[in-house]
Design an enzyme around this catalytic site. Sequence first.
Site, short mmCIF file in Angstrom:
data_model
loop_
_atom_site.label_atom_id
_atom_site.label_comp_id
_atom_site.label_asym_id
_atom_site.label_seq_id
_atom_site.Cartn_x
_atom_site.Cartn_y
_atom_site.Cartn_z
N GLN A 78 -0.20 20.32 25.04
CA GLN A 78 -0.97 21.29 24.25
C GLN A 78 -1.21 22.60 24.99
OE1 GLN A 78 -4.76 18.67 24.64
NE2 GLN A 78 -5.55 20.75 24.42
N CYS A 87 -6.28 19.63 21.35
CA CYS A 87 -6.16 18.18 21.55
C CYS A 87 -6.37 17.42 20.25
CB CYS A 87 -7.20 17.74 22.57
SG CYS A 87 -8.90 18.02 22.04
N HIS A 251 -12.77 15.68 24.18
CA HIS A 251 -11.31 15.73 24.14
C HIS A 251 -10.83 14.66 23.16
CE1 HIS A 251 -7.31 16.52 25.67
NE2 HIS A 251 -7.16 15.31 26.13
N ASN A 271 -1.93 11.02 26.20
CA ASN A 271 -2.62 12.30 26.25
C ASN A 271 -1.65 13.40 25.79
OD1 ASN A 271 -4.60 14.21 26.78
ND2 ASN A 271 -4.97 13.51 28.87
#
Length: 329
Positions: A78, A87, A251, A271
């Site tokens: 990202q 995110c 997040h 992630n």
Amino acid sequence: MTTGLASYFVSLVCATAAARRQSEVLSREETERMGFTWRGNATEISSHELLRDHESYPDSFSWCDVNGTSYCSMSRNQHIPQYCGSCWAHGAVSSLADRIKIARGARGADVNPSVQHVLNCHGGGSCHGGTVDGPFQWLHRLSKEGTGLSYETANPYVACSSEMSSGLCSAGTWTCEPINIARTCPTFGEDCTAIDPYPNVQISDYGSIRGKYAMQKEIYERGPISCGIDALPILNYTTGIVDDFGTLVDHVVSVVGWGKEDDTSYWIVRNSWGEYWGLMGYVKVAFGALRLESQCSWAVVSSYTAPELDNQVHCYEGGENCATSSATF
Ligand SMILES: *[C@@H]1O[C@H](CO)[C@@H](O)[C@H](O)[C@H]1NC(C)=O
Ligand SMILES: *[C@@H]1O[C@H](CO)[C@@H](O)[C@H](O)[C@H]1NC(C)=O
Ligand SMILES: CC(=O)N[C@H]1CO[C@H](CO)[C@@H](O)[C@@H]1O
């Protein structure tokens, strides 16, 4: 019931703002101001409630390796070409991409839905943060209108939203117009052309869950989910299982399964910080750690454009036979 939880998060964000990066998860007030429903802990009846109950689950289960087949879609980053707090869009889009792959039995080239389309259309937030299930609320609305989320090949990720001027963002407008949803730019010096209809993915249902049991049930029965997490303890993560309890959700990530090593059970978390971070972009988060179990969301894929469905609108290279409008880029 949810108000206490929400204001708890908000006050913690304020109290510790100086010590951490800006949260990428918006407060309930900010979420509602954008026109999204706060569903951090939805209690309404949803298709999740209808899923089969299991007494227990295997010690390990991962969509990245189901009897040797991976249903996990690409890892993303990202934060390039410039920093963008998207995110929330990445967690949602990645879990959605996995569920398309599951629906297709891991056959064919991967469908990669466009994160940039979500950003351009304010589908749950911007580069300055968003909500865990906002992208699914937005996509559900689009799907009811008979359209859906564009593909990466018609709208690649550039880490920009309309309020951004850093990096290359000042070179374009990141608004929700047809040209910023799906486009082609056929030659030098000519306008780009918006493509519509465009290859897309649609959903029929979405919802919010929390807690280990609901997460395992949803993941096991239907596929990866998107969840809030405390990012501070994992900024410098390299390997191993993180067991820090965490302080607050700032997040969003996607959860593809779980595992067990020695006596520690952990979530397998993808992630959106690139594959150089962590375990090729993944992190193992102990059950109960990092607030990962406090707010998650899921969506049910109802349709997508794919060769085996024979539902593609076949466009020319210049998009002339699929064009709605054109604009200079
Ligand atoms: C994986 O293999 C096991 C053992 O052969 C089998 O019981 C299970 O149904 C398989 N799972 C899937 C999703 O194919
Ligand atoms: C990560 O490591 C860098 C370099 O050692 C350090 O400056 C930073 O404080 C660390 N961050 C966290 C959250 O531990
Ligand atoms: C769907 C869901 O997780 N609902 C929970 C919301 O919060 C209350 C109170 O903490 C729980 O009892 C519900 O199970």
